[in-house]
Design an enzyme around this catalytic site. Structure first.
Site, PDB file in Angstrom:
ATOM      1  N   CYS A   1      47.966  47.188  41.617  1.00  0.00           N
ATOM      2  CA  CYS A   1      49.230  46.458  41.483  1.00  0.00           C
ATOM      3  C   CYS A   1      49.191  45.621  40.196  1.00  0.00           C
ATOM      4  O   CYS A   1      48.125  45.225  39.721  1.00  0.00           O
ATOM      5  CB  CYS A   1      49.425  45.550  42.689  1.00  0.00           C
ATOM      6  SG  CYS A   1      51.018  44.683  42.703  1.00  0.00           S
TER       7      CYS A   1
ATOM      8  N   ASP B   1      50.042  42.699  40.024  1.00  0.00           N
ATOM      9  CA  ASP B   1      49.805  41.318  40.461  1.00  0.00           C
ATOM     10  C   ASP B   1      48.648  40.687  39.667  1.00  0.00           C
ATOM     11  O   ASP B   1      47.566  41.270  39.549  1.00  0.00           O
ATOM     12  CB  ASP B   1      49.476  41.337  41.959  1.00  0.00           C
ATOM     13  CG  ASP B   1      49.490  39.949  42.568  1.00  0.00           C
ATOM     14  OD1 ASP B   1      50.320  39.699  43.455  1.00  0.00           O
ATOM     15  OD2 ASP B   1      48.650  39.106  42.165  1.00  0.00           O
TER      16      ASP B   1
ATOM     17  N   ARG C   1      46.633  38.501  40.328  1.00  0.00           N
ATOM     18  CA  ARG C   1      45.438  38.100  41.084  1.00  0.00           C
ATOM     19  C   ARG C   1      44.523  39.278  41.414  1.00  0.00           C
ATOM     20  O   ARG C   1      43.490  39.102  42.055  1.00  0.00           O
ATOM     21  CB  ARG C   1      45.875  37.425  42.399  1.00  0.00           C
ATOM     22  CG  ARG C   1      46.748  36.200  42.186  1.00  0.00           C
ATOM     23  CD  ARG C   1      47.488  35.812  43.455  1.00  0.00           C
ATOM     24  NE  ARG C   1      48.491  36.809  43.825  1.00  0.00           N
ATOM     25  CZ  ARG C   1      49.339  36.681  44.848  1.00  0.00           C
ATOM     26  NH1 ARG C   1      49.306  35.591  45.588  1.00  0.00           N
ATOM     27  NH2 ARG C   1      50.208  37.643  45.129  1.00  0.00           N
TER      28      ARG C   1
ATOM     29  N   HIS D   1      46.697  45.310  47.988  1.00  0.00           N
ATOM     30  CA  HIS D   1      46.191  43.936  48.145  1.00  0.00           C
ATOM     31  C   HIS D   1      47.062  43.109  49.084  1.00  0.00           C
ATOM     32  O   HIS D   1      48.213  43.472  49.376  1.00  0.00           O
ATOM     33  CB  HIS D   1      46.108  43.255  46.777  1.00  0.00           C
ATOM     34  CG  HIS D   1      47.436  42.940  46.172  1.00  0.00           C
ATOM     35  ND1 HIS D   1      48.010  41.695  46.239  1.00  0.00           N
ATOM     36  CD2 HIS D   1      48.325  43.711  45.500  1.00  0.00           C
ATOM     37  CE1 HIS D   1      49.180  41.702  45.616  1.00  0.00           C
ATOM     38  NE2 HIS D   1      49.394  42.920  45.160  1.00  0.00           N
TER      39      HIS D   1
ATOM     40  N   CYS E   1      51.276  41.031  48.749  1.00  0.00           N
ATOM     41  CA  CYS E   1      51.914  41.827  47.687  1.00  0.00           C
ATOM     42  C   CYS E   1      53.430  41.592  47.665  1.00  0.00           C
ATOM     43  O   CYS E   1      54.126  41.829  48.657  1.00  0.00           O
ATOM     44  CB  CYS E   1      51.610  43.314  47.891  1.00  0.00           C
ATOM     45  SG  CYS E   1      52.269  44.342  46.553  1.00  0.00           S
TER      46      CYS E   1
HETATM   47 ZN   LIG Z   1      51.192  43.651  44.647  1.00  0.00          ZN
END
Ligand SMILES: [Zn+2]
Length: 198
Positions: free
Chosen positions: A40, A42, A44, A101, A104
């Site tokens: 992703c 993302d 993190r 994850h 999300c």
């Molecule tokens: Zn995500």
């Protein structure tokens, strides 16, 4: 921007110096990463950090919610499919990991009512079979929204694993044992990685 440039200065001073020889070899001989990771976007969930990889070790494509669309060789712009094609047919990676994850945002949008932007809602329809499976499961009424989202994160990894096998050059390599595919879920709160069976 200032933070990025300060980070670059640290990279030149520390990481580049430490790995300069490795970069030189990779520049001279080309890359041959043994694994591809679909993750992703993302902030993190950085695959190079989670798997503690050096330059040249993993080929990464990141998109909203780490989704793999089904094989569709048409004239649309398929960024993830193009990355898959290059990794499998060009670089001959020996494994592909779909890395989902916790928390999300894309999955949260999929599980929420309403329209989500010009592109996100449409992109997330790739994972619609996951949403349907979660909402149709007998215990869905007992789950709160966060638990439903967690279940959908796992199911969407399974959807992507199934979609990987719709690519003929992936299916044939998996069948003859030269490529393995695996799903994993990273928990942002605990830092733990859990395997996700297809
Ligand atoms: Zn995500």
């Amino acid at each position: 921007m200032k933070t990025l440039l300060e980070g670059y200065a640290r990279f030149r001073k520390n990481i580049w110096r430490r790995h300069q020889k490795r970069f030189s070899v990779l520049a001279r001989d080309g890359q041959s990463p043994p694994a591809m990771v679909i993750a992703c976007s993302d902030s993190r969930v950085a695959p190079e950090m989670i798997f503690d990889c050096l330059p040249g070790e993993i080929f990464v494509v990141r998109n909203v919610s780490a989704l793999v669309p089904p094989y569709a060789p048409d004239t649309n712009n398929h960024g993830t499919s193009a990355a898959l094609e290059f990794a499998v047919n060009g670089l001959n990676v020996r494994s592909i990991v779909v890395l989902g994850h916790s928390l999300c945002g894309g999955i949260r949008a999929l599980m929420s009512e309403g329209k989500h932007g010009d592109f996100i809602g449409s992109w997330m329809t790739i994972a619609e079979p996951a949403r349907v499976r979660v909402c149709d499961s007998p215990d869905s009424a007992d789950k709160n929204f966060a638990e439903l989202c967690h279940a959908c994160e796992l199911e969407s990894i399974r959807v992507s694993l199934a979609n990987l096998l719709t690519f003929p050059w992936i299916a044939s390599r998996v069948a003859d044992g030269t490529l393995t595919i695996a799903g994993m879920h990273f928990n942002v709160q605990t830092g733990r990685l859990a395997p996700v069976a297809p």
